[in-house]
Design a protein around this motif. Structure first.
Motif, PDB file in Angstrom:
ATOM      1  N   PHE B  12       0.849  -1.183   0.000  1.00  0.00           N
ATOM      2  CA  PHE B  12       0.000   0.000   0.000  1.00  0.00           C
ATOM      3  C   PHE B  12       0.890   1.241   0.000  1.00  0.00           C
ATOM      4  CE2 PHE B  12      -3.524   2.747   0.889  1.00  0.00           C
ATOM      5  CZ  PHE B  12      -4.601   2.062   0.351  1.00  0.00           C
ATOM      6  N   PRO B  13       0.653   2.186  -0.914  1.00  0.00           N
ATOM      7  CA  PRO B  13       1.572   3.334  -1.006  1.00  0.00           C
ATOM      8  C   PRO B  13       1.376   4.309   0.149  1.00  0.00           C
ATOM      9  CG  PRO B  13      -0.282   3.639  -2.493  1.00  0.00           C
ATOM     10  CD  PRO B  13      -0.448   2.268  -1.886  1.00  0.00           C
ATOM     11  N   LEU B  14       2.375   5.169   0.359  1.00  0.00           N
ATOM     12  CA  LEU B  14       2.212   6.270   1.312  1.00  0.00           C
ATOM     13  C   LEU B  14       1.136   7.197   0.771  1.00  0.00           C
ATOM     14  CD1 LEU B  14       5.940   6.987   2.230  1.00  0.00           C
ATOM     15  CD2 LEU B  14       4.234   5.675   3.510  1.00  0.00           C
ATOM     16  N   GLN B  46      -6.885   5.018  10.553  1.00  0.00           N
ATOM     17  CA  GLN B  46      -7.227   6.445  10.670  1.00  0.00           C
ATOM     18  C   GLN B  46      -6.186   7.319  10.017  1.00  0.00           C
ATOM     19  OE1 GLN B  46      -5.169   7.989  13.577  1.00  0.00           O
ATOM     20  NE2 GLN B  46      -5.482   9.878  12.429  1.00  0.00           N
ATOM     21  N   LYS B  47      -4.928   6.930  10.165  1.00  0.00           N
ATOM     22  CA  LYS B  47      -3.834   7.771   9.713  1.00  0.00           C
ATOM     23  C   LYS B  47      -3.921   8.085   8.212  1.00  0.00           C
ATOM     24  CE  LYS B  47      -0.611   6.960  12.615  1.00  0.00           C
ATOM     25  NZ  LYS B  47       0.548   6.457  13.378  1.00  0.00           N
ATOM     26  N   ILE B  48      -4.264   7.081   7.403  1.00  0.00           N
ATOM     27  CA  ILE B  48      -4.288   7.376   5.966  1.00  0.00           C
ATOM     28  C   ILE B  48      -5.525   8.176   5.581  1.00  0.00           C
ATOM     29  CG2 ILE B  48      -2.810   5.394   5.396  1.00  0.00           C
ATOM     30  CD1 ILE B  48      -5.310   4.089   4.087  1.00  0.00           C
ATOM     31  N   ILE B  49      -6.608   8.004   6.329  1.00  0.00           N
ATOM     32  CA  ILE B  49      -7.791   8.841   6.071  1.00  0.00           C
ATOM     33  C   ILE B  49      -7.456  10.302   6.403  1.00  0.00           C
ATOM     34  CG2 ILE B  49     -10.188   9.294   6.701  1.00  0.00           C
ATOM     35  CD1 ILE B  49      -9.967   6.680   5.236  1.00  0.00           C
ATOM     36  N   PHE B 215      -4.249  -5.590  15.297  1.00  0.00           N
ATOM     37  CA  PHE B 215      -3.197  -6.568  15.569  1.00  0.00           C
ATOM     38  C   PHE B 215      -2.430  -6.866  14.290  1.00  0.00           C
ATOM     39  CE2 PHE B 215      -1.638 -10.887  15.347  1.00  0.00           C
ATOM     40  CZ  PHE B 215      -0.832 -10.940  16.464  1.00  0.00           C
ATOM     41  N   LEU B 216      -3.156  -7.122  13.219  1.00  0.00           N
ATOM     42  CA  LEU B 216      -2.501  -7.508  11.959  1.00  0.00           C
ATOM     43  C   LEU B 216      -1.692  -6.349  11.383  1.00  0.00           C
ATOM     44  CD1 LEU B 216      -2.312 -10.061  10.262  1.00  0.00           C
ATOM     45  CD2 LEU B 216      -4.106  -9.135   8.797  1.00  0.00           C
ATOM     46  N   MET B 217      -2.238  -5.136  11.455  1.00  0.00           N
ATOM     47  CA  MET B 217      -1.481  -3.966  10.967  1.00  0.00           C
ATOM     48  C   MET B 217      -0.150  -3.840  11.712  1.00  0.00           C
ATOM     49  SD  MET B 217      -4.504  -1.086  10.591  1.00  0.00           S
ATOM     50  CE  MET B 217      -5.893  -1.323   9.441  1.00  0.00           C
ATOM     51  N   GLY B 218      -0.183  -4.129  13.010  1.00  0.00           N
ATOM     52  CA  GLY B 218       1.036  -4.009  13.815  1.00  0.00           C
ATOM     53  C   GLY B 218       2.041  -5.106  13.534  1.00  0.00           C
ATOM     54  N   GLN B 219       1.585  -6.201  12.954  1.00  0.00           N
ATOM     55  CA  GLN B 219       2.479  -7.338  12.690  1.00  0.00           C
ATOM     56  C   GLN B 219       3.223  -7.205  11.369  1.00  0.00           C
ATOM     57  OE1 GLN B 219       1.587 -11.362  13.530  1.00  0.00           O
ATOM     58  NE2 GLN B 219       2.244 -10.541  15.479  1.00  0.00           N
ATOM     59  N   ALA B 220       2.695  -6.383  10.480  1.00  0.00           N
ATOM     60  CA  ALA B 220       3.281  -6.316   9.136  1.00  0.00           C
ATOM     61  C   ALA B 220       4.669  -5.689   9.202  1.00  0.00           C
ATOM     62  CB  ALA B 220       2.366  -5.516   8.219  1.00  0.00           C
ATOM     63  N   ASP B 221       5.558  -6.164   8.349  1.00  0.00           N
ATOM     64  CA  ASP B 221       6.919  -5.624   8.320  1.00  0.00           C
ATOM     65  C   ASP B 221       6.941  -4.233   7.680  1.00  0.00           C
ATOM     66  OD1 ASP B 221       8.020  -7.896   9.482  1.00  0.00           O
ATOM     67  OD2 ASP B 221       8.058  -8.920   7.543  1.00  0.00           O
ATOM     68  N   GLU B 222       6.017  -3.996   6.791  1.00  0.00           N
ATOM     69  CA  GLU B 222       5.932  -2.689   6.148  1.00  0.00           C
ATOM     70  C   GLU B 222       4.570  -2.083   6.490  1.00  0.00           C
ATOM     71  OE1 GLU B 222       6.023  -3.454   1.926  1.00  0.00           O
ATOM     72  OE2 GLU B 222       4.077  -4.424   2.048  1.00  0.00           O
ATOM     73  N   ALA B 223       4.374  -0.849   6.074  1.00  0.00           N
ATOM     74  CA  ALA B 223       3.095  -0.206   6.368  1.00  0.00           C
ATOM     75  C   ALA B 223       1.947  -1.037   5.789  1.00  0.00           C
ATOM     76  CB  ALA B 223       3.076   1.197   5.769  1.00  0.00           C
ATOM     77  N   ALA B 224       0.945  -1.305   6.585  1.00  0.00           N
ATOM     78  CA  ALA B 224      -0.200  -2.112   6.146  1.00  0.00           C
ATOM     79  C   ALA B 224      -1.459  -1.452   6.682  1.00  0.00           C
ATOM     80  CB  ALA B 224      -0.064  -3.537   6.660  1.00  0.00           C
ATOM     81  N   PRO B 225      -1.855  -0.332   6.068  1.00  0.00           N
ATOM     82  CA  PRO B 225      -2.946   0.449   6.657  1.00  0.00           C
ATOM     83  C   PRO B 225      -4.350  -0.012   6.276  1.00  0.00           C
ATOM     84  CG  PRO B 225      -2.036   1.620   4.783  1.00  0.00           C
ATOM     85  CD  PRO B 225      -1.221   0.356   4.925  1.00  0.00           C
ATOM     86  N   VAL B 226      -4.456  -1.061   5.474  1.00  0.00           N
ATOM     87  CA  VAL B 226      -5.793  -1.551   5.093  1.00  0.00           C
ATOM     88  C   VAL B 226      -5.828  -3.062   5.258  1.00  0.00           C
ATOM     89  CG1 VAL B 226      -7.574  -1.664   3.311  1.00  0.00           C
ATOM     90  CG2 VAL B 226      -6.040   0.315   3.411  1.00  0.00           C
ATOM     91  N   VAL B 227      -6.850  -3.546   5.946  1.00  0.00           N
ATOM     92  CA  VAL B 227      -7.033  -4.987   6.144  1.00  0.00           C
ATOM     93  C   VAL B 227      -8.384  -5.399   5.568  1.00  0.00           C
ATOM     94  CG1 VAL B 227      -7.490  -6.748   7.917  1.00  0.00           C
ATOM     95  CG2 VAL B 227      -5.501  -5.246   8.140  1.00  0.00           C
ATOM     96  N   LEU B 228      -8.352  -6.432   4.737  1.00  0.00           N
ATOM     97  CA  LEU B 228      -9.575  -7.033   4.218  1.00  0.00           C
ATOM     98  C   LEU B 228      -9.979  -8.166   5.149  1.00  0.00           C
ATOM     99  CD1 LEU B 228     -11.705  -7.534   1.972  1.00  0.00           C
ATOM    100  CD2 LEU B 228     -10.004  -8.966   0.817  1.00  0.00           C
TER     101      LEU B 228
END
Lengths: 254, 254
Positions: B12-14, B46-49, B215-228
């Motif tokens: 997911f891009p910045l 929230q951050k990307i919104i 939880f899943l967003m925090g586990q990702a090695d890179e930014a992961a601001p959206v979870v399906l």
């Protein structure tokens, strides 16, 4: 790919005092043609742990104290139930009609000390309640060891319960007991995307996973007291859930 | 089989002000060879919104009020940051060194009014903060409509954030804004396994799912601001997240 999979174990039987939860889990996994893998988390409902440990408390077997009678009158509750609540508690934090919120003897802030009357088959002549496990961390640790003995895999364990919260409506799952991993992850020393130190460094991962499993347990059409959770990368640690409980001196909302 | 699957959208891009989050989600889904299905939930940080809505607040562009200065001194914070906190708040609930907890103008009880300095690229000469979205429920509703226009599927939306809690250590994800479903499920009228009415009848399902995704967003090695999130059987409803916020008159822990 970063993902997480949760599955409620199917056809889990009703649990009675003395039942071997580890054996029931292995049987249910087998029926689902699933098996434990290293890194798996099992989230187990408090209720079945309490039942297996015979944590029933009978209303007719206690004589309510004066304190229990007074509190029961204020909160519009059965004085015998209130006696059990007080026996399980360190301190009463709030008391209004219909609600009594205490600090449980193990530190949880919990309505009715987590004592439940739902999902309990009760004899109307001698109604009973179900108390929380004597020591949920110890229950979790034993379940982990039992499962390792049966399957050669030691899963991470969360015993979950649901509770109300300050500020927000609705109950939510939380971790009552844990085994095998660090329930609060400390991200001190990690940096954000731009190399700044993270401002918030402690994450209640056990509660986040308990909440996820609690959602799934609530969705099942039949009783689903065990959830297998795969994909979480937890930090193995030989500790229980005590680090989740805020020290009362450091709690701004008591 | 009752199950739930969560997947962080990859690569997911910045996000920058003016970006079209719905289009970015569709592109990311496509790169992952995934597509939305009816009943899917998208949990969006929230951050990307806030970034897409250009909710940046510049420290050098405010003159701290006397109240902000006094509070900043008590809490050991930058008076300009405290000015922004107060502008975003209805009431200061707690203030100790290092911590200020307020009721945000939208009703959330949140440290620093949810204002964040992590993951924000800041010019050292004119440092900036990121405020919560102006109206997270409205953001969620628009994202749902935009995604429906692009894909013909209207997913349920949760905008999540993390916050500390009373009584327990560690932050936890919660639903800051929602669209398309009932965030608190009312189980009044349902019975337990033995036919007794359920004692606890309101479940904060949106917060439970927000916690899982967090939880899943925090586990990702890179930014992961959206979870399906797939497999949740939510109750479609034309409402936002307000029912999650406890009325202050009915809150025993203020």
């Amino acid at each position: 790919m970063t993902q997480l999979h949760l599955q409620a174990l199917p056809d889990f039987p009703l649990v009675s005092p003395g039942d071997d939860i580890a054996a029931l889990i292995v049987a249910s996994l087998s029926a689902a043609e699933a098996r434990l893998e290293p890194g798996d988390v099992l989230v187990v409902a408090q209720k079945i742990i309490s039942k297996a440990e015979n944590r029933y408390a009978y209303l007719n077997e206690v004589e309510p104290s004066e304190e229990a009678k007074a509190l029961a009158a204020k909160c519009d509750k059965d004085p015998r139930q209130m006696e059990w609540v007080l026996r399980e508690s360190r301190e009463v934090l709030r008391q209004v009609p219909g609600v009594v919120i205490v600090e449980h003897r193990l530190g949880y802030v919990h309505a009715n000390a987590g004592i439940d009357r739902s999902n309990i088959l009760s004899d109307e002549d001698n109604p009973r309640l179900l108390l929380l496990p004597e020591d949920p961390d110890d229950s979790a640790r034993r379940l982990r060891a039992d499962l390792q003995a049966l399957t050669s895999v030691a899963p991470y364990i969360i015993i979950n319960d649901s509770a109300g919260r300050a500020w927000r409506n609705g109950t939510m799952g939380f971790a009552l007991g844990t085994a095998g991993f660090a329930p609060v992850e400390n991200r001190i020393g990690q940096t954000d995307l731009y190399g700044r130190p993270l401002e918030v460094t402690e994450v209640a991962v056990a509660d986040e996973l308990a909440a996820a499993a609690s959602f799934l347990m609530g969705q099942a059409d039949e009783a689903a007291p065990v959830v297998l959770l795969r994909g979480a990368k937890l930090s193995e640690a030989d500790c229980g859930s005590q680090s989740l409980i805020r020290d009362r001196q450091r709690d701004l909302f008591r």
